[in-house]
Design a protein around this motif. Structure first.
Motif, PDB file in Angstrom:
ATOM      1  N   MET A   1      -6.927   0.676  -6.777  1.00 24.59           N
ATOM      2  CA  MET A   1      -5.119   0.007  -7.672  1.00 24.59           C
ATOM      3  C   MET A   1      -4.287  -0.625  -6.791  1.00 24.59           C
ATOM      4  SD  MET A   1      -3.281   2.661  -9.491  1.00 24.59           S
ATOM      5  CE  MET A   1      -2.038   3.202  -7.850  1.00 24.59           C
ATOM      6  N   TYR A   2      -4.311  -1.843  -7.290  1.00 25.67           N
ATOM      7  CA  TYR A   2      -3.034  -2.421  -6.070  1.00 25.67           C
ATOM      8  C   TYR A   2      -1.997  -1.213  -6.043  1.00 25.67           C
ATOM      9  CZ  TYR A   2      -5.302  -6.617  -5.345  1.00 25.67           C
ATOM     10  OH  TYR A   2      -6.155  -7.530  -5.172  1.00 25.67           O
ATOM     11  N   VAL A   3      -1.040  -0.914  -4.536  1.00 25.45           N
ATOM     12  CA  VAL A   3      -0.191   0.458  -4.490  1.00 25.45           C
ATOM     13  C   VAL A   3       0.706  -0.869  -3.981  1.00 25.45           C
ATOM     14  CG1 VAL A   3       0.353   1.512  -3.127  1.00 25.45           C
ATOM     15  CG2 VAL A   3      -1.926   2.072  -3.909  1.00 25.45           C
ATOM     16  N   CYS A   4       0.940  -1.801  -3.580  1.00 26.75           N
ATOM     17  CA  CYS A   4       1.770  -3.017  -3.072  1.00 26.75           C
ATOM     18  C   CYS A   4       1.401  -4.132  -2.912  1.00 26.75           C
ATOM     19  CB  CYS A   4       1.354  -2.801  -1.306  1.00 26.75           C
ATOM     20  SG  CYS A   4       2.953  -3.977  -0.746  1.00 26.75           S
ATOM     21  N   LEU A   5       2.187  -4.852  -4.277  1.00 30.40           N
ATOM     22  CA  LEU A   5       2.196  -6.016  -5.060  1.00 30.40           C
ATOM     23  C   LEU A   5       2.319  -7.028  -3.829  1.00 30.40           C
ATOM     24  CD1 LEU A   5       3.136  -6.220  -8.611  1.00 30.40           C
ATOM     25  CD2 LEU A   5       0.842  -5.351  -7.261  1.00 30.40           C
ATOM     26  N   CYS A   6       3.885  -6.453  -3.577  1.00 37.46           N
ATOM     27  CA  CYS A   6       4.415  -7.961  -2.547  1.00 37.46           C
ATOM     28  C   CYS A   6       3.244  -8.502  -1.253  1.00 37.46           C
ATOM     29  CB  CYS A   6       4.948  -7.449  -1.946  1.00 37.46           C
ATOM     30  SG  CYS A   6       6.606  -7.099  -2.919  1.00 37.46           S
ATOM     31  N   GLN A   7       2.767  -7.172  -0.735  1.00 34.67           N
ATOM     32  CA  GLN A   7       1.592  -7.599   0.453  1.00 34.67           C
ATOM     33  C   GLN A   7       0.318  -7.396  -0.197  1.00 34.67           C
ATOM     34  OE1 GLN A   7       2.618  -8.823   3.241  1.00 34.67           O
ATOM     35  NE2 GLN A   7       4.683  -7.742   3.178  1.00 34.67           N
ATOM     36  N   GLY A   8      -0.079  -7.415  -1.123  1.00 35.28           N
ATOM     37  CA  GLY A   8      -1.643  -7.271  -1.369  1.00 35.28           C
ATOM     38  C   GLY A   8      -2.505  -5.957  -1.136  1.00 35.28           C
ATOM     39  N   VAL A   9      -1.405  -4.610  -0.857  1.00 41.94           N
ATOM     40  CA  VAL A   9      -2.410  -4.034  -0.500  1.00 41.94           C
ATOM     41  C   VAL A   9      -2.547  -2.811  -1.701  1.00 41.94           C
ATOM     42  CG1 VAL A   9      -1.847  -2.211   1.545  1.00 41.94           C
ATOM     43  CG2 VAL A   9      -1.282  -3.703   1.605  1.00 41.94           C
ATOM     44  N   THR A  10      -3.953  -2.310  -1.372  1.00 43.36           N
ATOM     45  CA  THR A  10      -4.464  -1.503  -2.620  1.00 43.36           C
ATOM     46  C   THR A  10      -5.067  -0.374  -2.091  1.00 43.36           C
ATOM     47  OG1 THR A  10      -7.229  -1.690  -1.789  1.00 43.36           O
ATOM     48  CG2 THR A  10      -5.842  -3.583  -3.268  1.00 43.36           C
ATOM     49  N   GLU A  11      -4.873   0.805  -2.803  1.00 40.35           N
ATOM     50  CA  GLU A  11      -5.965   2.537  -2.347  1.00 40.35           C
ATOM     51  C   GLU A  11      -6.715   1.965  -1.311  1.00 40.35           C
ATOM     52  OE1 GLU A  11      -6.336   5.385  -5.336  1.00 40.35           O
ATOM     53  OE2 GLU A  11      -5.117   4.160  -6.525  1.00 40.35           O
ATOM     54  N   GLY A  12      -7.604   1.073  -1.732  1.00 43.88           N
ATOM     55  CA  GLY A  12      -9.220   0.911  -0.653  1.00 43.88           C
ATOM     56  C   GLY A  12      -8.339   0.844   0.716  1.00 43.88           C
ATOM     57  N   HIS A  13      -7.552  -0.346   0.838  1.00 46.30           N
ATOM     58  CA  HIS A  13      -6.850  -0.940   2.184  1.00 46.30           C
ATOM     59  C   HIS A  13      -6.373   0.133   3.082  1.00 46.30           C
ATOM     60  CE1 HIS A  13      -6.922  -5.149   0.134  1.00 46.30           C
ATOM     61  NE2 HIS A  13      -7.452  -4.692   0.876  1.00 46.30           N
ATOM     62  N   ILE A  14      -5.467   1.284   2.150  1.00 45.97           N
ATOM     63  CA  ILE A  14      -4.542   2.485   2.961  1.00 45.97           C
ATOM     64  C   ILE A  14      -5.773   3.379   3.233  1.00 45.97           C
ATOM     65  CG2 ILE A  14      -3.012   3.866   2.401  1.00 45.97           C
ATOM     66  CD1 ILE A  14      -1.970   2.479   0.389  1.00 45.97           C
ATOM     67  N   ARG A  15      -7.197   3.395   2.106  1.00 48.04           N
ATOM     68  CA  ARG A  15      -7.656   4.822   2.947  1.00 48.04           C
ATOM     69  C   ARG A  15      -8.840   3.901   4.162  1.00 48.04           C
ATOM     70  NH1 ARG A  15      -7.934   5.956  -2.199  1.00 48.04           N
ATOM     71  NH2 ARG A  15      -7.493   7.549  -3.115  1.00 48.04           N
ATOM     72  N   ASP A  16      -9.037   2.541   4.385  1.00 46.01           N
ATOM     73  CA  ASP A  16     -10.013   2.048   4.678  1.00 46.01           C
ATOM     74  C   ASP A  16      -8.918   2.052   6.344  1.00 46.01           C
ATOM     75  OD1 ASP A  16     -12.019   1.225   3.553  1.00 46.01           O
ATOM     76  OD2 ASP A  16     -11.117  -0.903   3.057  1.00 46.01           O
ATOM     77  N   ALA A  17      -7.738   1.860   6.437  1.00 44.37           N
ATOM     78  CA  ALA A  17      -7.164   1.843   7.864  1.00 44.37           C
ATOM     79  C   ALA A  17      -6.892   2.893   8.356  1.00 44.37           C
ATOM     80  CB  ALA A  17      -5.154   1.346   7.157  1.00 44.37           C
ATOM     81  N   ILE A  18      -6.911   4.507   7.346  1.00 44.67           N
ATOM     82  CA  ILE A  18      -6.422   6.344   7.815  1.00 44.67           C
ATOM     83  C   ILE A  18      -8.571   5.847   8.556  1.00 44.67           C
ATOM     84  CG2 ILE A  18      -6.768   8.229   7.420  1.00 44.67           C
ATOM     85  CD1 ILE A  18      -5.033   7.074   5.096  1.00 44.67           C
TER      86      ILE A  18
END
Length: 72
Positions: free
Chosen positions: A1-18
């Protein structure tokens, strides 16, 4: 799911960063750009960060003891 539409950041991107070493919302924000434009996504992004960090801590805690001790 997209969390940030402005930057195109998904839940997966956030989890991957962690998983790659970010330990706070601030670090995830720097790494992904989430919440840096309009800011409407910040609450959801922080929730994903909290849940992911909590899941990681739980997983690490369950690995802290050898299986022989866990079943005793």
């Amino acid at each position: 799911m997209y969390v940030c539409l402005c930057q195109g950041v998904t839940e997966g991107h956030i989890r991957d960063a962690i998983y790659e070493g970010c330990c706070s919302y601030g670090e995830v924000r720097t790494a992904t750009g989430v919440g840096t434009q309009c800011g409407k996504c910040a609450c959801v992004a922080k929730q994903v960060v909290r849940e992911t960090l909590s899941d990681l801590q739980s997983a690490q805690a369950s690995l802290a003891y050898p299986a022989a001790y866990a079943s005793a």
